[in-house]
Design a protein around this motif. Structure first.
Motif, PDB file in Angstrom:
ATOM      1  N   THR A 191       4.545  10.832  -2.572  1.00  0.00           N
ATOM      2  CA  THR A 191       5.952  10.701  -2.956  1.00  0.00           C
ATOM      3  C   THR A 191       6.437   9.258  -2.862  1.00  0.00           C
ATOM      4  O   THR A 191       7.510   8.935  -3.364  1.00  0.00           O
ATOM      5  CB  THR A 191       6.847  11.578  -2.058  1.00  0.00           C
ATOM      6  N   ILE A 192       5.665   8.376  -2.222  1.00  0.00           N
ATOM      7  CA  ILE A 192       6.036   6.964  -2.164  1.00  0.00           C
ATOM      8  C   ILE A 192       6.020   6.372  -3.561  1.00  0.00           C
ATOM      9  O   ILE A 192       6.758   5.437  -3.866  1.00  0.00           O
ATOM     10  CB  ILE A 192       5.065   6.189  -1.237  1.00  0.00           C
ATOM     11  N   GLY A 193       5.195   6.919  -4.438  1.00  0.00           N
ATOM     12  CA  GLY A 193       5.134   6.430  -5.808  1.00  0.00           C
ATOM     13  C   GLY A 193       3.709   6.252  -6.284  1.00  0.00           C
ATOM     14  O   GLY A 193       2.746   6.521  -5.563  1.00  0.00           O
ATOM     15  N   LYS A 194       3.584   5.783  -7.495  1.00  0.00           N
ATOM     16  CA  LYS A 194       2.279   5.551  -8.117  1.00  0.00           C
ATOM     17  C   LYS A 194       2.116   4.069  -8.423  1.00  0.00           C
ATOM     18  O   LYS A 194       3.080   3.307  -8.466  1.00  0.00           O
ATOM     19  CB  LYS A 194       2.162   6.354  -9.412  1.00  0.00           C
ATOM     20  N   LYS A 195       0.880   3.661  -8.640  1.00  0.00           N
ATOM     21  CA  LYS A 195       0.601   2.312  -9.108  1.00  0.00           C
ATOM     22  C   LYS A 195      -0.555   2.372 -10.095  1.00  0.00           C
ATOM     23  O   LYS A 195      -1.379   3.304 -10.059  1.00  0.00           O
ATOM     24  CB  LYS A 195       0.267   1.379  -7.948  1.00  0.00           C
ATOM     25  N   VAL A 196      -0.623   1.402 -10.973  1.00  0.00           N
ATOM     26  CA  VAL A 196      -1.704   1.319 -11.958  1.00  0.00           C
ATOM     27  C   VAL A 196      -2.739   0.342 -11.428  1.00  0.00           C
ATOM     28  O   VAL A 196      -2.413  -0.807 -11.097  1.00  0.00           O
ATOM     29  CB  VAL A 196      -1.177   0.847 -13.327  1.00  0.00           C
ATOM     30  N   ARG A 197      -3.987   0.800 -11.327  1.00  0.00           N
ATOM     31  CA  ARG A 197      -5.076  -0.034 -10.813  1.00  0.00           C
ATOM     32  C   ARG A 197      -6.085  -0.248 -11.929  1.00  0.00           C
ATOM     33  O   ARG A 197      -6.458   0.684 -12.645  1.00  0.00           O
ATOM     34  CB  ARG A 197      -5.741   0.656  -9.626  1.00  0.00           C
ATOM     35  N   PHE A 198      -6.553  -1.497 -12.080  1.00  0.00           N
ATOM     36  CA  PHE A 198      -7.515  -1.826 -13.119  1.00  0.00           C
ATOM     37  C   PHE A 198      -8.930  -1.826 -12.559  1.00  0.00           C
ATOM     38  O   PHE A 198      -9.175  -2.245 -11.422  1.00  0.00           O
ATOM     39  CB  PHE A 198      -7.199  -3.200 -13.723  1.00  0.00           C
ATOM     40  N   PHE A 234     -12.584  -3.096 -19.488  1.00  0.00           N
ATOM     41  CA  PHE A 234     -11.697  -2.804 -18.373  1.00  0.00           C
ATOM     42  C   PHE A 234     -10.837  -1.580 -18.696  1.00  0.00           C
ATOM     43  O   PHE A 234     -10.452  -1.367 -19.853  1.00  0.00           O
ATOM     44  CB  PHE A 234     -10.788  -4.009 -18.081  1.00  0.00           C
ATOM     45  N   PHE A 235     -10.571  -0.780 -17.691  1.00  0.00           N
ATOM     46  CA  PHE A 235      -9.737   0.401 -17.889  1.00  0.00           C
ATOM     47  C   PHE A 235      -8.813   0.555 -16.680  1.00  0.00           C
ATOM     48  O   PHE A 235      -9.009  -0.082 -15.634  1.00  0.00           O
ATOM     49  CB  PHE A 235     -10.587   1.659 -18.085  1.00  0.00           C
ATOM     50  N   ALA A 236      -7.794   1.372 -16.846  1.00  0.00           N
ATOM     51  CA  ALA A 236      -6.776   1.524 -15.791  1.00  0.00           C
ATOM     52  C   ALA A 236      -6.663   2.983 -15.376  1.00  0.00           C
ATOM     53  O   ALA A 236      -6.897   3.895 -16.182  1.00  0.00           O
ATOM     54  CB  ALA A 236      -5.424   1.015 -16.275  1.00  0.00           C
ATOM     55  N   ARG A 237      -6.318   3.172 -14.109  1.00  0.00           N
ATOM     56  CA  ARG A 237      -6.022   4.512 -13.588  1.00  0.00           C
ATOM     57  C   ARG A 237      -4.699   4.455 -12.840  1.00  0.00           C
ATOM     58  O   ARG A 237      -4.365   3.451 -12.205  1.00  0.00           O
ATOM     59  CB  ARG A 237      -7.108   4.977 -12.618  1.00  0.00           C
ATOM     60  N   THR A 238      -3.967   5.548 -12.882  1.00  0.00           N
ATOM     61  CA  THR A 238      -2.745   5.667 -12.093  1.00  0.00           C
ATOM     62  C   THR A 238      -3.087   6.406 -10.808  1.00  0.00           C
ATOM     63  O   THR A 238      -3.564   7.543 -10.845  1.00  0.00           O
ATOM     64  CB  THR A 238      -1.662   6.435 -12.864  1.00  0.00           C
ATOM     65  N   ILE A 239      -2.882   5.744  -9.678  1.00  0.00           N
ATOM     66  CA  ILE A 239      -3.227   6.326  -8.378  1.00  0.00           C
ATOM     67  C   ILE A 239      -2.023   6.236  -7.449  1.00  0.00           C
ATOM     68  O   ILE A 239      -1.041   5.554  -7.737  1.00  0.00           O
ATOM     69  CB  ILE A 239      -4.442   5.620  -7.743  1.00  0.00           C
ATOM     70  N   ALA A 240      -2.098   6.947  -6.337  1.00  0.00           N
ATOM     71  CA  ALA A 240      -1.008   6.937  -5.356  1.00  0.00           C
ATOM     72  C   ALA A 240      -0.893   5.555  -4.719  1.00  0.00           C
ATOM     73  O   ALA A 240      -1.892   4.918  -4.388  1.00  0.00           O
ATOM     74  CB  ALA A 240      -1.244   7.997  -4.282  1.00  0.00           C
ATOM     75  N   ALA A 241       0.353   5.084  -4.547  1.00  0.00           N
ATOM     76  CA  ALA A 241       0.587   3.782  -3.922  1.00  0.00           C
ATOM     77  C   ALA A 241       0.390   3.841  -2.422  1.00  0.00           C
ATOM     78  O   ALA A 241       0.231   2.810  -1.764  1.00  0.00           O
ATOM     79  CB  ALA A 241       1.992   3.283  -4.245  1.00  0.00           C
ATOM     80  N   HIS A 242       0.435   5.056  -1.843  1.00  0.00           N
ATOM     81  CA  HIS A 242       0.232   5.241  -0.406  1.00  0.00           C
ATOM     82  C   HIS A 242      -0.793   6.353  -0.223  1.00  0.00           C
ATOM     83  O   HIS A 242      -0.631   7.445  -0.785  1.00  0.00           O
ATOM     84  CB  HIS A 242       1.546   5.611   0.279  1.00  0.00           C
ATOM     85  N   ALA A 263       6.255   0.899  13.107  1.00  0.00           N
ATOM     86  CA  ALA A 263       6.330   2.366  13.076  1.00  0.00           C
ATOM     87  C   ALA A 263       7.229   2.845  11.940  1.00  0.00           C
ATOM     88  O   ALA A 263       7.026   3.931  11.399  1.00  0.00           O
ATOM     89  CB  ALA A 263       6.847   2.889  14.415  1.00  0.00           C
ATOM     90  N   ILE A 264       8.207   2.027  11.572  1.00  0.00           N
ATOM     91  CA  ILE A 264       9.085   2.377  10.448  1.00  0.00           C
ATOM     92  C   ILE A 264       8.385   2.095   9.126  1.00  0.00           C
ATOM     93  O   ILE A 264       8.484   2.873   8.166  1.00  0.00           O
ATOM     94  CB  ILE A 264      10.404   1.582  10.528  1.00  0.00           C
ATOM     95  N   LEU A 265       7.651   0.985   9.058  1.00  0.00           N
ATOM     96  CA  LEU A 265       7.055   0.547   7.789  1.00  0.00           C
ATOM     97  C   LEU A 265       5.822   1.339   7.398  1.00  0.00           C
ATOM     98  O   LEU A 265       5.626   1.645   6.218  1.00  0.00           O
ATOM     99  CB  LEU A 265       6.682  -0.933   7.881  1.00  0.00           C
ATOM    100  N   ASP A 266       4.972   1.647   8.372  1.00  0.00           N
ATOM    101  CA  ASP A 266       3.653   2.203   8.058  1.00  0.00           C
ATOM    102  C   ASP A 266       3.697   3.462   7.187  1.00  0.00           C
ATOM    103  O   ASP A 266       2.897   3.593   6.262  1.00  0.00           O
ATOM    104  CB  ASP A 266       2.883   2.475   9.356  1.00  0.00           C
ATOM    105  N   PRO A 267       4.622   4.406   7.424  1.00  0.00           N
ATOM    106  CA  PRO A 267       4.598   5.618   6.592  1.00  0.00           C
ATOM    107  C   PRO A 267       5.135   5.407   5.173  1.00  0.00           C
ATOM    108  O   PRO A 267       4.945   6.269   4.327  1.00  0.00           O
ATOM    109  CB  PRO A 267       5.514   6.588   7.361  1.00  0.00           C
ATOM    110  N   VAL A 268       5.799   4.274   4.902  1.00  0.00           N
ATOM    111  CA  VAL A 268       6.482   4.144   3.611  1.00  0.00           C
ATOM    112  C   VAL A 268       6.074   2.919   2.808  1.00  0.00           C
ATOM    113  O   VAL A 268       6.435   2.812   1.638  1.00  0.00           O
ATOM    114  CB  VAL A 268       8.020   4.108   3.816  1.00  0.00           C
ATOM    115  N   ALA A 269       5.348   1.980   3.392  1.00  0.00           N
ATOM    116  CA  ALA A 269       5.001   0.751   2.678  1.00  0.00           C
ATOM    117  C   ALA A 269       3.851   1.007   1.709  1.00  0.00           C
ATOM    118  O   ALA A 269       2.778   1.450   2.122  1.00  0.00           O
ATOM    119  CB  ALA A 269       4.628  -0.353   3.669  1.00  0.00           C
ATOM    120  N   PRO A 270       4.023   0.734   0.410  1.00  0.00           N
ATOM    121  CA  PRO A 270       2.924   0.901  -0.546  1.00  0.00           C
ATOM    122  C   PRO A 270       1.761  -0.031  -0.199  1.00  0.00           C
ATOM    123  O   PRO A 270       1.954  -1.118   0.342  1.00  0.00           O
ATOM    124  CB  PRO A 270       3.561   0.502  -1.892  1.00  0.00           C
ATOM    125  N   ARG A 271       0.540   0.403  -0.530  1.00  0.00           N
ATOM    126  CA  ARG A 271      -0.652  -0.396  -0.274  1.00  0.00           C
ATOM    127  C   ARG A 271      -1.047  -1.131  -1.550  1.00  0.00           C
ATOM    128  O   ARG A 271      -1.264  -0.492  -2.594  1.00  0.00           O
ATOM    129  CB  ARG A 271      -1.812   0.486   0.178  1.00  0.00           C
TER     130      ARG A 271
END
Length: 889
Positions: free
Chosen positions: A718-725, A705-713, A675-683
């Motif tokens: 607000t959890i952050g962003k990640k780069v996906r290829f 190949f190309f990259a996009r910046t998408i939400a980590a959660h 319950a603590i991890l689920d709202p904040v753990a990046p996927r």
């Protein structure tokens, strides 16, 4: 002249609408060609249909005002009506044969169009984001007939209702799961979240992504903005947004008071206005009124938690010591406070925005005789090993009560047995407490008081409260078991003092003796049968070295030092409850300041080894990596496994004042942790390499190949962003790939749909899949949702670890041979490939690996030749991320 110009102006307006419809149609085409998300395409299609409808309405309306045969009438009649969207059947029938087109040229043209569309979309997204943060734009096509959804200000101040729902409908609406409407967006300044609106959304069972921004990014004077699904409208202000959610909630939920009751809805508004204008200073007077108001009510307005309860609750949360203030305000307020805090929506809001409110279950734990600002607790571990899960409860409860009553918590090392203790264990215990976010107000040692304890015990001999017993240990045990006194119990004081001096000198005679308290050798309580309180030990002490040859027992030292150091409440494991009478006897007989005893139940887990001696044996035998082995129940071990401090704290305080001692499964504590991890753990994504990864070739994907910046959660940007290829060659899990049929449409998570046209097998092995993107397809129609990786050099090698219990038996006895119950296989390692974003993780970061579960990073990325290391974090349902599945495979 004005009448003559009117047709011309009308024609000009229709031409503008015509241009708008054409532009909207082009936008839809570009989005589909550029691989936009389904949400983006759906929004564009909706805008296109609205523009076409507006154009048709304008033409028909103008035709009704013109006379037939006029030039203007003829010109409007010649305008072709908007063509309906062709069905899939007609498309297939009318489309030219694919073989008639040069595939290479078509692909080249499509790629060029995709690049142009991507650039245009990027500019549009940037402009739209800027518009979103600045406030709602002016609708230039206001006359087009596309009307925004009405805001709460346009509606009645009471919740609309046409009648009472049926019992079955009411039950269904109250028990159904929250609606996952991802098209809502709530934007607000991160330093001032609109808590009433957020809580209202939870009460209304609406799942709303939260978008936090710097205050200067929002329109001046606006604290929050809600964007409705598909951009239908935007609402400004936390109060208006809260009322909107209350109005769209199921009638049976009663978020705006009792359905159809205008007076009840007005009471809700009244409470909101009252609480909005008050501050913490006015809370005491509010509580007096609230207690009277709740005399015949469960909630502030209506028969369920409403916006009125939410407004009052939020005001009280802003004041210090809300729990105590509500408890002191009266029975009715205390009852109401417990009721709302037990509601899921209030719990979730408290956990997300009020820190310590996750301990809500603990607020009813009684502490006898506690006074604000005067409570002093102590945590007295023996420095003979690392802290384990059994110690955690004692440490956290002592820290909790000290904080709750604005008192102090002392850390005292019970160093009374030099045969077991080491200085290094003191450092380990201090590190463990720091890991648990526990900071004692003072640190001491029982050895700091050895001289004073010796003086007190000498006085006990002089006053006839103790005696020296030189008889053999076995004889003493036999007499105690038979409830018979020692033959030396009534020895003269002078003889006792002489033998006491021999003990301190560690002479041959003195080493045969021990000191015992004179309590009651015939007592039914074994702890009261003249217990041993001092014994000889020639082992050098890690702190006092060889200064002393005699050492007090814990039973004697604990009450003396508790009284000396000012402890007001001594928290003790209930397994030592038979010693409570002994503790009280020492305080009374020695005329020391009284200390309150408070017992708590110990934590026992199945298949868990707590014996420090046996844990050390596992380390010495090479069966464990050290005291922080993730299979160990030590603080260092469970934190390394992925347990969070907040998860531990919530679990322990949830047990409240229970005195029951149960053998517990681990699933409950891991469920609290989830319950603590689920709202904040990046996927993130990782694919197990064995038995192999299968390539999926997408022939209509962009060639590079190309990259996009998408939400980590997916639910909280607000959890952050990640780069996906992304690219034309993807990797799939082998068991996923073999289950796909040729011609089947599947969903590639975080991208869209694809159709698998061909499966290539060689030697009985699936070597690759071939297909094409079908991004306009609906994710709702596919059965398979696949995790995947772009086959790029940026992917990383990782190792995913699963762990099993150390023991094969739920409970073992102290004298049982550990070799007979030791689990032979407890560690399982699986090689995998992880997405490039994993390179950014640090040691201790916890993520959710898609379709696997939660993992904690134990070894971060250093170089490509060294795989990263992750440990699976149980979640209360799953104990393994790969192991069980791998065994079945």
């Amino acid at each position: 002249r004005r009448d003559a110009a009117a047709p011309t102006m009308a024609m000009a307006g229709i031409e503008e609408l015509e241009a708008v419809a054409l532009a909207k149609g082009n936008t839809v085409k570009e989005l589909k060609a550029g691989g936009a998300t389904k949400e983006e395409v759906d929004a564009a299609v909706t805008a296109l249909m609205a523009a076409k409808t507006a154009l048709t309405d304008a033409i028909e309306k103008k035709l009704g005002t013109l006379a037939e045969g006029t030039p203007e009438y003829a010109a409007l009649q010649e305008k072709p009506p908007p063509q309906p969207k062709p069905s899939k059947k007609n498309k297939k029938k009318d489309a030219p044969a694919a073989d008639a087109v040069d595939q290479k040229e078509a692909n080249k043209k499509r790629d060029e169009e995709a690049k142009l569309a991507a650039r245009a979309r990027k500019k549009a997204e940037a402009a739209d984001k800027a518009d979103t943060l600045k406030g709602p734009p002016v609708d230039k096509a206001a006359g087009s007939g596309a009307q925004p959804a009405p805001t709460p200000a346009d509606k009645s101040s009471v919740a609309p209702a046409t009648g009472k729902p049926s019992p079955a409908a009411a039950a269904a609406s109250l028990t159904k799961k929250p609606e996952a409407n991802k098209n809502f967006e709530l934007h607000f300044a991160k330093e001032a979240p609109p808590l009433l609106a957020i809580l209202a959304a939870k009460l209304a069972r609406q799942e709303v992504p939260l978008k936090r921004h710097e205050g200067k990014q929002l329109t001046q004077g606006v604290d929050a903005m809600l964007i409705l699904p598909l951009g239908k409208a935007r609402l400004l202000g936390g109060g208006a947004i809260a009322r909107y959610f209350a109005r769209i909630a199921p009638a049976a939920a009663g978020v705006y008071g009792t359905a159809g009751d205008a007076l009840c809805a007005s009471e809700v508004d009244s409470w909101i206005e009252l609480c909005t204008g008050l501050g913490p200073a006015q809370v005491p007077s509010l509580l007096v009124s609230l207690n009277t108001h709740l005399r015949m009510r469960t909630f502030a307005a209506g028969h369920a938690p409403s916006l009125a309860d939410a407004a009052i609750w939020l005001l009280l949360r802003s004041s210090p010591e809300a729990d105590k203030a509500c408890a002191a305000a009266g029975t009715h307020t205390k009852r109401w406070w417990a009721a709302v805090n037990g509601t899921a929506a209030f719990k979730e809001t408290a956990q997300a925005f009020f820190g310590e409110s996750k301990d809500v279950a603990s607020m009813e734990i009684p502490l006898p005789g506690a006074e604000m600002g005067k409570v002093v607790t102590r945590f007295p571990p023996e420095p003979s090993g690392h802290l384990h899960i059994g110690h955690v409860k004692a440490a956290m409860l002592n820290a909790y009560f000290a904080k709750q009553f604005q008192g102090k918590m002392l850390l005292r090392f019970d160093d009374t047995n030099p045969s077991k203790e080491k200085g290094e264990y003191e450092d380990a215990i201090l590190n463990d407490l720091r890991s648990l976010d526990i900071t004692p107000d003072a640190v001491s040692h029982t050895s700091d008081h050895f001289d004073e304890i010796m003086t007190i015990t000498t006085r006990m001999l002089e006053q006839g409260l103790a005696f020296i017993d030189p008889s053999p240990q076995q004889e003493q045990q036999d007499l105690r078991y038979q409830k018979k006194p020692s033959p030396y119990r009534d020895a003269p004081v002078a003889e006792n003092l002489r033998l006491w001096r021999e003990m301190q000198a560690a002479s041959e005679e003195g080493l045969k003796c021990c000191m015992r308290a004179k309590i009651d050798p015939t007592s039914d309580n074994g702890a009261m049968r003249d217990p041993t309180i001092y014994r000889c030990n020639l082992q050098p002490h890690h702190s006092t070295h060889e200064k002393y040859k005699v050492y007090p027992t814990y039973d004697l030292a604990c009450p003396i030092v508790d009284s000396i150091e000012g402890v007001t409440h001594a928290l003790r494991d209930r397994q030592y409850s038979d010693r409570d009478a002994q503790y009280a006897w020492f305080l009374d007989a020695l005329k020391l300041r009284k200390v309150e005893l408070w017992g708590f139940s110990r934590i026992n887990f199945v298949r868990t080894l707590l014996s420090k001696r046996k844990l050390q044996w596992l380390i010495d035998e090479g069966r464990a990596d050290g005291w922080d082995d993730p299979r160990f129940p030590t603080v260092a071990g469970i934190l390394r496994r992925g347990m969070t401090v907040q998860g531990l704290k919530t679990f322990i305080l949830s047990m409240g004042a229970s005195k029951n001692v149960n053998l517990m499964e681990w699933d409950k504590i891991w469920a609290f942790n989830k319950a603590i991890l689920d709202p904040v753990a990046p996927r993130l994504t990782a694919l197990v390499s064995e038995p192999g990864l299968v390539p999926l070739l997408l022939f209509n994907a962009p060639p590079d190949f190309f990259a996009r910046t998408i939400a980590a959660h997916p639910k909280d940007e607000t959890i952050g962003k990640k780069v996906r290829f992304y690219g034309p060659r993807l990797l799939l899990q082998a068991e996923d790939a073999v289950a796909i049929a040729e011609g089947e449409e599947v969903t590639l998570m975080s991208w869209g749909n694809a159709i698998v046209r061909r499966a290539v097998w060689e030697g009985g092995q699936l070597v690759r899949l071939e297909g094409e993107l079908h991004l306009e397809g609906s994710v709702k129609t596919t059965k398979k949702k696949l995790t995947w990786l772009a086959d790029t050099p940026d992917a990383v090698d990782v190792e995913l670890y699963d762990f099993d219990a150390l023991l094969t038996k739920d409970k073992i006895e102290e004298d049982e041979d550990i070799k007979d119950v030791l689990n032979a296989d407890t560690k399982f390692c699986f090689a995998a490939r992880g997405e490039a974003a994993m390179r950014q993780l640090s040691k201790g970061d916890i993520i959710q690996v898609e379709r696997r579960g939660f993992y904690i990073c134990d070894l971060p990325f250093v170089r490509s030749s060294d795989p990263m290391r992750f440990f699976f974090v149980p979640d209360g349902k799953l104990s393994f991320g790969v192991h069980k599945t791998a065994k079945k495979s």
